[in-house]
Motif scaffolding. Sequence first.
Motif, mmCIF file in Angstrom:
data_model
loop_
_atom_site.group_PDB
_atom_site.id
_atom_site.type_symbol
_atom_site.label_atom_id
_atom_site.label_comp_id
_atom_site.label_asym_id
_atom_site.label_seq_id
_atom_site.Cartn_x
_atom_site.Cartn_y
_atom_site.Cartn_z
ATOM 1 N N ASP A 180 38.386 -68.810 83.150
ATOM 2 C CA ASP A 180 37.696 -67.619 83.642
ATOM 3 C C ASP A 180 36.391 -68.060 84.298
ATOM 4 O OD1 ASP A 180 39.751 -66.114 82.385
ATOM 5 O OD2 ASP A 180 38.685 -66.343 80.480
ATOM 6 N N THR A 181 36.369 -68.087 85.621
ATOM 7 C CA THR A 181 35.370 -68.864 86.357
ATOM 8 C C THR A 181 34.168 -68.093 86.875
ATOM 9 O OG1 THR A 181 36.688 -68.565 88.372
ATOM 10 C CG2 THR A 181 37.116 -70.545 87.066
ATOM 11 N N ALA A 182 34.098 -66.779 86.692
ATOM 12 C CA ALA A 182 32.904 -66.056 87.138
ATOM 13 C C ALA A 182 31.680 -66.554 86.366
ATOM 14 C CB ALA A 182 33.079 -64.556 86.936
ATOM 15 N N ALA A 183 30.535 -66.564 87.033
ATOM 16 C CA ALA A 183 29.317 -67.063 86.393
ATOM 17 C C ALA A 183 28.908 -66.192 85.211
ATOM 18 C CB ALA A 183 28.185 -67.146 87.410
ATOM 19 N N PHE A 184 29.204 -64.892 85.301
ATOM 20 C CA PHE A 184 28.931 -63.998 84.176
ATOM 21 C C PHE A 184 29.873 -62.809 84.237
ATOM 22 C CE2 PHE A 184 25.919 -62.545 87.502
ATOM 23 C CZ PHE A 184 26.308 -61.213 87.621
ATOM 24 N N TYR A 185 30.018 -62.172 83.083
ATOM 25 C CA TYR A 185 30.777 -60.929 82.939
ATOM 26 C C TYR A 185 29.909 -59.986 82.128
ATOM 27 C CZ TYR A 185 34.732 -64.036 84.010
ATOM 28 O OH TYR A 185 35.577 -64.945 84.603
ATOM 29 N N VAL A 186 29.390 -58.948 82.763
ATOM 30 C CA VAL A 186 28.607 -57.944 82.045
ATOM 31 C C VAL A 186 29.578 -56.841 81.629
ATOM 32 C CG1 VAL A 186 26.739 -56.269 82.155
ATOM 33 C CG2 VAL A 186 26.493 -58.498 83.274
ATOM 34 N N ILE A 187 29.797 -56.715 80.340
ATOM 35 C CA ILE A 187 30.759 -55.751 79.807
ATOM 36 C C ILE A 187 29.996 -54.502 79.379
ATOM 37 C CG2 ILE A 187 32.633 -55.361 78.195
ATOM 38 C CD1 ILE A 187 33.059 -57.748 80.086
ATOM 39 N N ASP A 188 30.338 -53.375 79.990
ATOM 40 C CA ASP A 188 29.711 -52.107 79.646
ATOM 41 C C ASP A 188 30.470 -51.424 78.515
ATOM 42 O OD1 ASP A 188 28.397 -49.677 79.552
ATOM 43 O OD2 ASP A 188 29.215 -48.935 81.428
ATOM 44 N N LEU A 189 31.761 -51.200 78.717
ATOM 45 C CA LEU A 189 32.538 -50.455 77.727
ATOM 46 C C LEU A 189 34.013 -50.762 77.898
ATOM 47 C CD1 LEU A 189 34.088 -47.945 79.389
ATOM 48 C CD2 LEU A 189 31.792 -47.011 79.389
ATOM 49 N N VAL A 190 34.806 -50.389 76.900
ATOM 50 C CA VAL A 190 36.255 -50.366 77.034
ATOM 51 C C VAL A 190 36.754 -49.004 76.570
ATOM 52 C CG1 VAL A 190 36.467 -52.855 76.683
ATOM 53 C CG2 VAL A 190 36.798 -51.305 74.746
ATOM 54 N N ASP A 191 37.842 -48.545 77.187
ATOM 55 C CA ASP A 191 38.568 -47.361 76.756
ATOM 56 C C ASP A 191 39.933 -47.823 76.259
ATOM 57 O OD1 ASP A 191 36.531 -45.674 77.635
ATOM 58 O OD2 ASP A 191 37.430 -45.430 79.620
ATOM 59 N N LEU A 192 40.298 -47.428 75.051
ATOM 60 C CA LEU A 192 41.616 -47.735 74.498
ATOM 61 C C LEU A 192 42.392 -46.436 74.382
ATOM 62 C CD1 LEU A 192 40.713 -50.289 71.665
ATOM 63 C CD2 LEU A 192 41.374 -50.757 74.035
ATOM 64 N N GLU A 193 43.648 -46.463 74.828
ATOM 65 C CA GLU A 193 44.444 -45.240 74.935
ATOM 66 C C GLU A 193 45.886 -45.526 74.559
ATOM 67 O OE1 GLU A 193 45.812 -42.127 78.512
ATOM 68 O OE2 GLU A 193 44.203 -43.591 78.845
ATOM 69 N N LEU A 194 46.532 -44.574 73.918
ATOM 70 C CA LEU A 194 47.963 -44.646 73.634
ATOM 71 C C LEU A 194 48.690 -43.882 74.741
ATOM 72 C CD1 LEU A 194 50.102 -45.652 71.630
ATOM 73 C CD2 LEU A 194 49.927 -43.430 70.472
ATOM 74 N N VAL A 195 49.291 -44.631 75.667
ATOM 75 C CA VAL A 195 49.947 -44.044 76.828
ATOM 76 C C VAL A 195 51.348 -43.595 76.451
ATOM 77 C CG1 VAL A 195 50.755 -44.489 79.178
ATOM 78 C CG2 VAL A 195 48.584 -45.464 78.394
ATOM 79 N N ALA A 196 51.699 -42.389 76.841
ATOM 80 C CA ALA A 196 53.029 -41.858 76.562
ATOM 81 C C ALA A 196 54.078 -42.550 77.422
ATOM 82 C CB ALA A 196 53.046 -40.349 76.828
ATOM 83 N N PRO A 197 55.340 -42.543 77.008
ATOM 84 C CA PRO A 197 56.408 -43.110 77.845
ATOM 85 C C PRO A 197 56.488 -42.400 79.186
ATOM 86 C CG PRO A 197 57.199 -42.674 75.612
ATOM 87 C CD PRO A 197 55.843 -42.024 75.733
ATOM 88 N N PRO A 198 57.115 -43.033 80.175
ATOM 89 C CA PRO A 198 57.202 -42.401 81.495
ATOM 90 C C PRO A 198 58.020 -41.120 81.469
ATOM 91 C CG PRO A 198 58.503 -44.423 81.412
ATOM 92 C CD PRO A 198 57.687 -44.393 80.168
ATOM 93 N N LEU A 199 57.614 -40.171 82.309
ATOM 94 C CA LEU A 199 58.357 -38.933 82.469
ATOM 95 C C LEU A 199 59.661 -39.181 83.232
ATOM 96 C CD1 LEU A 199 55.330 -36.709 83.569
ATOM 97 C CD2 LEU A 199 56.388 -36.768 81.300
ATOM 98 N N SER A 200 60.602 -38.271 83.101
ATOM 99 C CA SER A 200 61.873 -38.350 83.816
ATOM 100 C C SER A 200 61.814 -37.547 85.108
ATOM 101 C CB SER A 200 63.006 -37.809 82.939
ATOM 102 O OG SER A 200 63.131 -38.565 81.748
ATOM 103 N N LYS A 201 62.638 -37.915 86.066
ATOM 104 C CA LYS A 201 62.656 -37.248 87.372
ATOM 105 C C LYS A 201 63.244 -35.847 87.251
ATOM 106 C CE LYS A 201 65.749 -37.864 90.696
ATOM 107 N NZ LYS A 201 65.975 -36.490 91.231
ATOM 108 N N PRO A 202 62.517 -34.843 87.722
ATOM 109 C CA PRO A 202 63.102 -33.489 87.783
ATOM 110 C C PRO A 202 64.249 -33.444 88.788
ATOM 111 C CG PRO A 202 60.699 -33.419 87.910
ATOM 112 C CD PRO A 202 61.093 -34.842 88.088
ATOM 113 N N SER A 203 65.244 -32.653 88.508
ATOM 114 C CA SER A 203 66.445 -32.617 89.348
ATOM 115 C C SER A 203 66.177 -32.054 90.742
ATOM 116 C CB SER A 203 67.533 -31.784 88.661
ATOM 117 O OG SER A 203 67.081 -30.453 88.429
ATOM 118 N N GLU A 204 65.096 -31.279 90.885
ATOM 119 C CA GLU A 204 64.834 -30.643 92.185
ATOM 120 C C GLU A 204 64.055 -31.528 93.152
ATOM 121 O OE1 GLU A 204 61.450 -29.199 89.437
ATOM 122 O OE2 GLU A 204 63.584 -29.718 89.296
#
Length: 437
Positions: A180-204
């Motif tokens: 990881d070669t950047a001279a610095f990484y300033v970390i502000d925050l992280v968001d952690l989320e439980l993502v739902a499975p993908p939706l299915s295609k509507p027939s229309e």
Amino acid sequence: MMMRERLALSVLVLTVGSTACRDSEVSPSGSSAPPAAPTRGAKVAWVEYQAEAGQTNARREATAIEAEAVGREAVRLEKVGDSVAFTATKAANSIVVRLSIPDAPTGGGLDATLGLYVKGQRVQTLAVTSRYSWVYQGAGLDPSDDPARGEPHAFFDEVRARVDGFPAGTEVKLQKDDEDTAAFYVIDLVDLELVAPPLSKPSELLSITDYGATPDDGGDDGEAIQRALDAAVAEGWAGVWIPPGTFRVDAERLSLQGLQVRGAGMWHSTLQGRRSTLSCPGAGGCHFADFSLLGEGSLPDARAPAHGFHGELGEDTVIENVWVEHVEAGIWSGAEGSAHPTDGLVVKGSRFRNLTGQGVHLAHGTRNSVVEHSHFRNTGADALVIGAEGVAGEAAGHDNVLRHNSVQMSWRGSCFALLGGSGNTLEDSTCEGDTGG
């Protein structure tokens, strides 16, 4: 892990065009999960963790770059082995990291990587960039990515990633390793989320893949998507379906009337590219839902319109559960001189991040519209705006409602701006880190 509680401006009710105006108040906005129906602000699906409240062997900073972090503090990773860790309070399978890495010496940004650890193992190499950050203001000039202008700001951008699911109590860590070669990484925050499975295609709906669009191949799918939109009109379909994957739109912007554009979810279906924008001209409304729209405009493009959703937007258009980044305005409704002002627009459950302009701008006589339960972070102008461009009197925007929205760190503007019209209402919303105009 102790989570620091921050203060955020919480707007009760402000009605423009009448004499009613209740006082604002200051209320806490912390890292814990929101209630099912928050009193003020947007109902969101993630838990936010501030870096300075995490476990780190690096420096907690509050200097120039960190001053534009949420809460005005952050953690700076500089040496190999520097890290910051968080203990998840809820199960998750995705992460968003708000961070800053250096600009290129002559501007334009750098690309780098950063290690994502779960349960002590490096599970992903995050691709991070400064191509969409580092604005140089200098002497009151328009924003530029030229370091010679001086007065840098707007240092932050975000990276998002899906990961294998993990339960509450899991340690999640960001670490700078040899690769990881950047001279610095300033970390502000992280968001952690439980993502739902993908939706299915509507027939229309027609699938854009039936007209030649191919996910994740790097090719320009714009023409194929437009063919699918045109076919939906000609053949009487309700609209088009964006399957899971990333579809590029690089050459031509997409346009539709009276149709739906739906995807499998904002974490699953993505339109990406320099022309990944959508317009709905004329009187007929459209319905956009459940996908991401990720532009690739660099900061000088702020002087050329490249709004995510734009144009007249017709009557009763709905934009819901969309994620918009790296364009100018996320939504700019209305068109100068149009005979079809936007009427009855509904925007809800959406995310507007890392923009060169406004988050949502209700312009050119937009009326009877609602923006609610949406989240705005790092907008390059006022995050939520009701404007009066090119119209006056009864033609000006009226009876619009901005409610239950949350704004964080507008880098060149205010959280909210009600600039004209009548009967427009701002209520039950929060503002955190407003930098002003």
